[in-house]
Design an enzyme around this catalytic site. Structure first.
Site, mmCIF file in Angstrom:
data_model
loop_
_atom_site.group_PDB
_atom_site.id
_atom_site.type_symbol
_atom_site.label_atom_id
_atom_site.label_comp_id
_atom_site.label_asym_id
_atom_site.label_seq_id
_atom_site.Cartn_x
_atom_site.Cartn_y
_atom_site.Cartn_z
ATOM 1 N N ASN A 2 0.857 -1.189 0.000
ATOM 2 C CA ASN A 2 0.000 0.000 0.000
ATOM 3 C C ASN A 2 0.898 1.246 0.000
ATOM 4 O O ASN A 2 1.716 1.423 0.914
ATOM 5 C CB ASN A 2 -0.901 -0.048 1.247
ATOM 6 C CG ASN A 2 -1.804 1.159 1.351
ATOM 7 O OD1 ASN A 2 -1.367 2.282 1.130
ATOM 8 N ND2 ASN A 2 -3.052 0.939 1.720
ATOM 9 N N HIS B 167 1.043 6.246 1.839
ATOM 10 C CA HIS B 167 1.786 7.208 2.656
ATOM 11 C C HIS B 167 2.994 7.814 1.942
ATOM 12 O O HIS B 167 3.592 8.758 2.457
ATOM 13 C CB HIS B 167 2.101 6.619 4.025
ATOM 14 C CG HIS B 167 0.815 6.341 4.757
ATOM 15 N ND1 HIS B 167 -0.099 7.344 5.019
ATOM 16 C CD2 HIS B 167 0.246 5.186 5.170
ATOM 17 C CE1 HIS B 167 -1.161 6.815 5.604
ATOM 18 N NE2 HIS B 167 -0.982 5.513 5.700
ATOM 19 N N HIS C 67 -5.549 3.708 -1.561
ATOM 20 C CA HIS C 67 -6.873 4.078 -1.032
ATOM 21 C C HIS C 67 -7.196 5.500 -1.500
ATOM 22 O O HIS C 67 -6.542 6.461 -1.084
ATOM 23 C CB HIS C 67 -6.809 4.012 0.502
ATOM 24 C CG HIS C 67 -8.120 4.267 1.181
ATOM 25 N ND1 HIS C 67 -8.268 4.119 2.536
ATOM 26 C CD2 HIS C 67 -9.333 4.658 0.724
ATOM 27 C CE1 HIS C 67 -9.524 4.414 2.873
ATOM 28 N NE2 HIS C 67 -10.182 4.754 1.794
ATOM 29 N N ARG D 39 -9.304 8.282 -0.943
ATOM 30 C CA ARG D 39 -10.246 8.740 0.091
ATOM 31 C C ARG D 39 -11.127 9.853 -0.429
ATOM 32 O O ARG D 39 -10.721 10.623 -1.300
ATOM 33 C CB ARG D 39 -9.475 9.233 1.323
ATOM 34 C CG ARG D 39 -8.997 8.125 2.196
ATOM 35 C CD ARG D 39 -8.345 8.678 3.461
ATOM 36 N NE ARG D 39 -8.172 7.621 4.422
ATOM 37 C CZ ARG D 39 -9.063 7.302 5.368
ATOM 38 N NH1 ARG D 39 -10.160 8.008 5.510
ATOM 39 N NH2 ARG D 39 -8.824 6.311 6.190
ATOM 40 N N ARG E 252 -6.853 12.900 0.916
ATOM 41 C CA ARG E 252 -5.751 13.352 1.790
ATOM 42 C C ARG E 252 -4.401 12.777 1.358
ATOM 43 O O ARG E 252 -3.371 13.313 1.694
ATOM 44 C CB ARG E 252 -6.043 13.016 3.246
ATOM 45 C CG ARG E 252 -5.933 11.552 3.566
ATOM 46 C CD ARG E 252 -6.073 11.297 5.051
ATOM 47 N NE ARG E 252 -7.415 11.542 5.511
ATOM 48 C CZ ARG E 252 -7.942 10.927 6.576
ATOM 49 N NH1 ARG E 252 -7.211 10.078 7.276
ATOM 50 N NH2 ARG E 252 -9.171 11.167 6.957
ATOM 51 N N GLU F 157 -8.653 0.644 -2.853
ATOM 52 C CA GLU F 157 -9.480 0.723 -1.635
ATOM 53 C C GLU F 157 -10.351 1.953 -1.737
ATOM 54 O O GLU F 157 -9.863 3.035 -2.106
ATOM 55 C CB GLU F 157 -8.590 0.887 -0.399
ATOM 56 C CG GLU F 157 -7.898 -0.352 0.029
ATOM 57 C CD GLU F 157 -7.036 -0.076 1.256
ATOM 58 O OE1 GLU F 157 -7.196 0.975 1.899
ATOM 59 O OE2 GLU F 157 -6.185 -0.919 1.534
ATOM 60 N N THR G 203 -8.225 3.714 8.523
ATOM 61 C CA THR G 203 -9.487 2.964 8.529
ATOM 62 C C THR G 203 -9.670 2.274 9.881
ATOM 63 O O THR G 203 -8.876 1.416 10.253
ATOM 64 C CB THR G 203 -9.466 1.907 7.402
ATOM 65 O OG1 THR G 203 -9.002 2.548 6.218
ATOM 66 C CG2 THR G 203 -10.839 1.333 7.169
ATOM 67 N N GLU H 145 -11.175 -9.168 3.195
ATOM 68 C CA GLU H 145 -9.871 -8.790 3.759
ATOM 69 C C GLU H 145 -10.079 -8.633 5.258
ATOM 70 O O GLU H 145 -10.851 -7.777 5.712
ATOM 71 C CB GLU H 145 -9.348 -7.492 3.141
ATOM 72 C CG GLU H 145 -8.011 -7.108 3.779
ATOM 73 C CD GLU H 145 -7.176 -6.163 2.934
ATOM 74 O OE1 GLU H 145 -7.216 -6.252 1.693
ATOM 75 O OE2 GLU H 145 -6.477 -5.333 3.545
ATOM 76 N N HIS I 246 -3.674 -4.403 7.809
ATOM 77 C CA HIS I 246 -3.773 -3.258 8.719
ATOM 78 C C HIS I 246 -2.859 -3.427 9.912
ATOM 79 O O HIS I 246 -3.018 -4.361 10.691
ATOM 80 C CB HIS I 246 -5.201 -2.974 9.205
ATOM 81 C CG HIS I 246 -5.407 -1.501 9.423
ATOM 82 N ND1 HIS I 246 -4.886 -0.827 10.503
ATOM 83 C CD2 HIS I 246 -6.018 -0.573 8.671
ATOM 84 C CE1 HIS I 246 -5.202 0.451 10.407
ATOM 85 N NE2 HIS I 246 -5.886 0.639 9.289
HETATM 86 N N1 PXP Z 1 -5.989 -2.985 4.166
HETATM 87 C C1 PXP Z 1 -6.927 -2.012 4.263
HETATM 88 C C2 PXP Z 1 -8.308 -2.332 3.843
HETATM 89 C C3 PXP Z 1 -6.589 -0.711 4.703
HETATM 90 O O1 PXP Z 1 -7.542 0.239 4.795
HETATM 91 C C4 PXP Z 1 -5.251 -0.428 5.021
HETATM 92 C C5 PXP Z 1 -4.861 0.953 5.417
HETATM 93 O O2 PXP Z 1 -5.070 1.812 4.359
HETATM 94 C C6 PXP Z 1 -4.310 -1.470 4.892
HETATM 95 C C7 PXP Z 1 -4.703 -2.735 4.482
HETATM 96 C C8 PXP Z 1 -2.868 -1.249 5.190
HETATM 97 O O3 PXP Z 1 -2.712 -0.931 6.526
HETATM 98 P P1 PXP Z 1 -1.305 -0.406 7.028
HETATM 99 O O4 PXP Z 1 -1.024 0.849 6.279
HETATM 100 O O5 PXP Z 1 -1.499 -0.218 8.484
HETATM 101 O O6 PXP Z 1 -0.306 -1.490 6.696
#
Ligand code: PXP
Length: 263
Positions: free
Chosen positions: A16, A19, A52, A54, A58, A79, A110, A160, A203
């Protein structure tokens, strides 16, 4: 080994890259580029990229999604919240999969899984609209039997499982709580697979917590962002992805050996 020749029990890593966009947006402009990060992650062993989009934009932007879809030769997992705006964007961008997540403007990330129980009928319609666009659909859910059964009833292809609670309990040093949550993740994975759902998790996962879900034989994909991007500051993105991949492989190998020994 190429992406297409992995064994049936291969565990995919989706990185992901939200960030990277968070850092870019802190100053505006174009640097660092999440699409460049996606290419680096793939080169280091990521099997897919997750982003993601949003409602408040952001981090990831509409343009990031378009570029990711156009440039990547790996699956894109978008996402998003189950809104009319996002449905339109998804049908236009045609990611390989959409992961539907709950979204509240004021949250930092999330928090919690989708309320599938209260919204099964509406989600069924939403899932079906994405299916009509040729997009696989994943629901981001708590590891609860009732929620998983409702996800199957809503027509999802994938669940998920939210690993945030497990990771928090580990961080808090709550061994008993973490063990209980790990057992919920185990049972939820087995139930979802028995209902024909593909199982993903994500997550809060780190090198220390990833093994608990990587070891589950029915688990197909982990989506990991914040920790990998954070680690990239110390060791570089490619090394961080490689280390996570290695932690996943290390957890997976004994499970594979055990199931081979049992047959
Ligand atoms: N899966 C989902 C559905 C999420 O919303 C997120 C965070 O955006 C992640 C995985 C990844 O989480 P993390 O950034 O904490 O690894």
């Amino acid at each position: 080994m190429s992406y297409h020749d992995h064994p049936a029990d291969y565990l995919r890593l989706g990185v992901n890259i939200d960030h990277v966009a968070t850092i870019r947006n802190a100053r505006g402009g174009r640097h660092p580029d999440p699409v460049k990060a996606a290419h680096l992650a793939v080169a280091a062993g990521a099997d897919g990229i997750t982003a993601h989009l949003r409602e408040d934009r952001r981090h990831i932007s509409d343009n990031d999604i378009a570029r990711l879809k156009a440039e990547l030769d790996r699956p894109l997992n978008l996402e998003m919240a189950a809104t009319v705006e996002m449905l339109k964007i998804a049908l236009g961008a045609k990611p390989n999969a959409c992961c539907l997540v709950p979204e509240r403007r004021e949250e930092r990330t999330t928090e919690g899984g989708l309320n599938v129980l209260a919204n099964t009928a509406a989600l069924r319609d939403f899932v079906s609209a994405l299916h009509d666009g040729g997009i696989r659909v994943s629901l981001f859910v708590e590891p609860s039997a009732r929620v998983i059964e409702a996800s199957a009833a809503a027509g999802a292809d994938i669940v998920e499982l939210h690993t945030g609670t497990y990771c928090e309990l580990v961080l808090d040093g709550n061994a008993a709580g973490a063990m209980k949550e790990a057992s919920r993740l185990h049972d939820a994975t087995a139930l979802a697979a028995s209902l024909g759902l593909e199982v993903h998790a994500g997550h809060g996962l780190t090198y220390d917590t990833v093994a608990t879900v990587a070891v589950l034989p029915q688990m197909k994909e982990l989506n990991i962002g914040h920790f990998i991007i954070g680690e990239a500051i110390s060791v570089g993105l490619e090394e961080a992805v490689k280390r996570m991949r290695a932690a996943m492989n290390a957890a997976r190998t004994p499970a594979r050996n055990a199931s081979a020994a049992a047959t």
